[in-house]
Scaffold this motif. Structure first.
Motif, PDB file in Angstrom:
ATOM      1  N   ALA A 148       0.918  -1.058  -0.053  1.00  0.00           N
ATOM      2  CA  ALA A 148       0.067  -0.002   0.071  1.00  0.00           C
ATOM      3  C   ALA A 148       0.711   1.245   0.090  1.00  0.00           C
ATOM      4  O   ALA A 148       0.691   2.241  -0.745  1.00  0.00           O
ATOM      5  CB  ALA A 148      -0.765   0.088   1.210  1.00  0.00           C
ATOM      6  N   THR A 149       1.808   1.209   0.635  1.00  0.00           N
ATOM      7  CA  THR A 149       2.889   2.534   1.008  1.00  0.00           C
ATOM      8  C   THR A 149       3.502   2.809  -0.496  1.00  0.00           C
ATOM      9  O   THR A 149       3.552   3.822  -1.079  1.00  0.00           O
ATOM     10  CB  THR A 149       3.844   2.170   1.962  1.00  0.00           C
ATOM     11  OG1 THR A 149       3.252   1.815   3.090  1.00  0.00           O
ATOM     12  CG2 THR A 149       4.960   3.346   1.983  1.00  0.00           C
ATOM     13  N   LEU A 150       4.129   1.815  -1.206  1.00  0.00           N
ATOM     14  CA  LEU A 150       4.558   1.563  -2.243  1.00  0.00           C
ATOM     15  C   LEU A 150       3.717   2.071  -3.503  1.00  0.00           C
ATOM     16  O   LEU A 150       3.785   3.180  -4.363  1.00  0.00           O
ATOM     17  CB  LEU A 150       5.406   0.690  -2.970  1.00  0.00           C
ATOM     18  CG  LEU A 150       6.660   0.571  -1.959  1.00  0.00           C
ATOM     19  CD1 LEU A 150       7.272  -1.072  -2.363  1.00  0.00           C
ATOM     20  CD2 LEU A 150       7.662   1.411  -2.369  1.00  0.00           C
ATOM     21  N   GLN A 151       2.590   1.610  -3.481  1.00  0.00           N
ATOM     22  CA  GLN A 151       1.517   1.853  -4.434  1.00  0.00           C
ATOM     23  C   GLN A 151       1.225   3.383  -4.456  1.00  0.00           C
ATOM     24  O   GLN A 151       1.034   4.211  -5.429  1.00  0.00           O
ATOM     25  CB  GLN A 151       0.268   1.222  -4.271  1.00  0.00           C
ATOM     26  CG  GLN A 151      -0.815   1.352  -5.542  1.00  0.00           C
ATOM     27  CD  GLN A 151      -2.068   0.502  -5.328  1.00  0.00           C
ATOM     28  OE1 GLN A 151      -1.845  -0.591  -5.486  1.00  0.00           O
ATOM     29  NE2 GLN A 151      -3.107   0.970  -5.412  1.00  0.00           N
ATOM     30  N   ASP A 152       0.815   3.985  -3.246  1.00  0.00           N
ATOM     31  CA  ASP A 152       0.769   5.374  -2.997  1.00  0.00           C
ATOM     32  C   ASP A 152       1.835   6.227  -3.457  1.00  0.00           C
ATOM     33  O   ASP A 152       1.733   7.418  -4.121  1.00  0.00           O
ATOM     34  CB  ASP A 152       0.359   5.742  -1.530  1.00  0.00           C
ATOM     35  CG  ASP A 152      -1.017   5.093  -1.171  1.00  0.00           C
ATOM     36  OD1 ASP A 152      -1.650   4.938  -2.189  1.00  0.00           O
ATOM     37  OD2 ASP A 152      -1.353   4.917   0.030  1.00  0.00           O
ATOM     38  N   ALA A 153       3.243   5.819  -3.127  1.00  0.00           N
ATOM     39  CA  ALA A 153       4.454   6.485  -3.447  1.00  0.00           C
ATOM     40  C   ALA A 153       4.520   6.799  -4.902  1.00  0.00           C
ATOM     41  O   ALA A 153       4.973   7.534  -5.670  1.00  0.00           O
ATOM     42  CB  ALA A 153       5.589   5.852  -2.850  1.00  0.00           C
ATOM     43  N   TYR A 154       4.401   5.441  -5.580  1.00  0.00           N
ATOM     44  CA  TYR A 154       4.567   5.490  -7.208  1.00  0.00           C
ATOM     45  C   TYR A 154       3.424   6.325  -7.796  1.00  0.00           C
ATOM     46  O   TYR A 154       3.826   7.242  -8.711  1.00  0.00           O
ATOM     47  CB  TYR A 154       4.461   4.220  -7.920  1.00  0.00           C
ATOM     48  CG  TYR A 154       5.752   3.388  -7.783  1.00  0.00           C
ATOM     49  CD1 TYR A 154       6.627   3.683  -8.488  1.00  0.00           C
ATOM     50  CD2 TYR A 154       5.766   2.387  -7.073  1.00  0.00           C
ATOM     51  CE1 TYR A 154       7.770   2.934  -8.395  1.00  0.00           C
ATOM     52  CE2 TYR A 154       6.834   0.973  -6.988  1.00  0.00           C
ATOM     53  CZ  TYR A 154       8.067   1.747  -7.877  1.00  0.00           C
ATOM     54  OH  TYR A 154       9.132   1.031  -7.788  1.00  0.00           O
ATOM     55  N   ARG A 155       2.187   6.563  -7.261  1.00  0.00           N
ATOM     56  CA  ARG A 155       1.327   7.371  -7.810  1.00  0.00           C
ATOM     57  C   ARG A 155       1.835   8.755  -7.603  1.00  0.00           C
ATOM     58  O   ARG A 155       1.577   9.587  -8.410  1.00  0.00           O
ATOM     59  CB  ARG A 155      -0.013   7.230  -7.085  1.00  0.00           C
ATOM     60  CG  ARG A 155      -0.778   5.794  -7.770  1.00  0.00           C
ATOM     61  CD  ARG A 155      -2.094   5.690  -6.893  1.00  0.00           C
ATOM     62  NE  ARG A 155      -2.692   4.374  -7.595  1.00  0.00           N
ATOM     63  CZ  ARG A 155      -3.702   3.718  -6.959  1.00  0.00           C
ATOM     64  NH1 ARG A 155      -4.082   4.360  -5.995  1.00  0.00           N
ATOM     65  NH2 ARG A 155      -4.291   2.941  -7.738  1.00  0.00           N
ATOM     66  N   ALA A 156       2.361   9.076  -6.417  1.00  0.00           N
ATOM     67  CA  ALA A 156       2.585  10.522  -5.860  1.00  0.00           C
ATOM     68  C   ALA A 156       3.817  10.888  -6.720  1.00  0.00           C
ATOM     69  O   ALA A 156       3.786  12.240  -7.249  1.00  0.00           O
ATOM     70  CB  ALA A 156       2.886  10.551  -4.458  1.00  0.00           C
TER      71      ALA A 156
END
Length: 449
Positions: free
Chosen positions: A386-394
């Protein structure tokens, strides 16, 4: 005038081969029927059903040039599938021997057995081509075992693989196709001799000795029981051919996709004389690849029609075997066209490792699977995902770097190390496919029969 693309002087090379046309030419088919008639007569003489002199006279017709128009006229006049042939043969024989041609048998004894001999010829050629295709794919798997490229899922950039890994998946599938051909051979190459309803009642106590002698003369297996209405052998052959060509089409389809200009990772071999487009001179179309995929669709369709022959009525049903007369040759033409094209495709395949690497680097996300592994050890797998998915989107939305978005959760040097495109066990798996196939091939023959 040729009414089918298979026989077209203009387009025939895309839908058939010289070998397939040779197998299914009408003159060849009639000659094959004659070979079966001769084997029957000789076998009948072997067990004392007809005089040896009659069998010798009938055998003397082997290789004779038959009047096909007379055969056709007799077939039209009598409305019987083989009586035209019988009448022509009778006119070519002495009176006493003429009474013993096609003695005590029926259409299917001749046509089914001849069809099995056709399968034997087709299977031999398919095996030859698959054997060569597998060898080329194993070579690609070994040569490019460590060549990184982008793995793709759902048509989108995924994680790194190697081109050798991709080629090894092709080789592994082709190897199973060879295995299916080998396993099916003894089931499919079985003669038919059943007489009117399958019980060989015409021959009394000599029935089974005759059947054994007949099968021996033809070099085919002997069935336990007549299979006049039991069509699973031919239906199974067709289904296996569909799977075989499906494996070829998967290779061709991947070449078709990877050859797109925006990817340009592989290209099919193209002679300088090939014209991609008469209106767009820059084009280099993957026409062989798209034709293989097209042929595979037709093979699957034909195999589906032959599956319909599995259900017939009572002890004989012409609706099944007359369907086979049309569909099995068509399927075989398409199979052999596809196998020949695939053999050329993989032999001359142009691979561009530099473009593969450039495409891999251009994604900026190729290390995400390994990064998830590292972060999972720190945060737990699901929290890390979840952390990485949000980070890539950002990062994509803001134009900032991933390390900046993650804000200290991973160091730039650590991420740079992950960006070296870890391809996991790709090379080891490719090596294993090559090793297993090499061992198997050492114990096999390049000939199917």
């Amino acid at each position: 005038m040729d009414a089918h693309l298979i026989d077209s002087a203009i387009f025939g090379h895309q839908w058939s081969t010289a070998e397939s046309r040779g197998i299914f030419a009408e003159s060849t088919r009639v000659a094959r029927w004659l070979d079966v008639v001769i084997a029957l007569a000789v076998a009948q003489a072997d067990v004392g059903i007809i005089p040896a002199s009659s069998a010798a006279a009938i055998a003397g017709l082997r290789g004779a040039e038959l009047d096909l128009e007379a055969v056709a006229e007799g077939t039209r006049t009598t409305s019987h599938s083989t009586l035209g042939l019988i009448q022509v043969l009778q006119r070519m024989l002495p009176a006493d021997a003429a009474e013993h041609v096609y003695y005590g048998t029926t259409v299917q004894d001749i046509s089914d057995t001849a069809q099995v001999l056709e399968i034997a010829e087709v299977g031999e050629l398919v095996w030859r081509d698959l054997w060569a295709i597998e060898a080329e794919l194993l070579s690609l798997a070994a040569r490019y075992r460590e060549t990184p490229m982008l793995g793709r899922t759902h048509g989108q950039p995924g994680a790194p693989i190697t081109f050798g890994f991709k080629a090894a998946t092709w080789a592994d599938e082709v190897g199973r196709s060879l295995e299916r051909l080998r396993q099916g051979r003894d089931r499919w190459l079985v003669a038919e001799l059943g007489g009117a309803v399958g019980v060989l009642g015409f021959f009394g106590v000599q029935a089974l000795p005759l059947r054994t002698a007949y099968c021996d003369r033809l070099g085919l297996g002997e069935p336990a029981i007549s299979w006049l209405t039991t069509r699973d052998r031919l239906a199974e052959f067709a289904q296996v051919m569909a799977v075989v060509v499906g494996a070829m089409a998967r290779i061709a389809n991947e070449v078709y996709m990877l050859a797109r200009a925006e990817l340009a990772e592989v290209r099919e071999p193209t002679p300088a004389t090939t014209v991609g487009s008469i209106s767009m001179p820059h084009k280099r179309n993957p026409e062989v690849s798209e034709q293989i995929v097209t042929l595979a669709r037709l093979v699957r369709s034909s195999a589906g029609v032959l599956a319909e022959t599995l259900v017939g009525e009572h002890e004989r049903d012409g609706r099944s075997w007359k369907t086979e007369w049309v569909v099995l040759p068509e399927l075989s033409h398409y199979v052999l066209a596809a196998s020949g094209m695939t053999r050329s495709l993989v032999r001359g395949l142009e691979v561009d490792p530099a473009r593969m690497l450039a495409n891999l680097e251009a994604t900026g996300t190729a290390s995400s699977e390994r990064l998830l592994s590292v972060m999972s050890a720190r945060l737990g797998k699901h929290r890390a995902q979840a952390t990485l998915q949000d980070a890539y989107r950002a990062a994509i939305g803001s134009g900032r770097s991933l390390t900046a978005v993650l804000d200290g959760q991973i160091e730039p040097a650590e991420l740079a190390e992950l960006d070296r495109f870890d391809t996991g066990a790709a090379a080891a798996m490719a090596d294993e496919v090559v090793a297993r196939a090499t061992r198997r091939r050492a114990g096999e023959s390049a000939s199917w029969r």
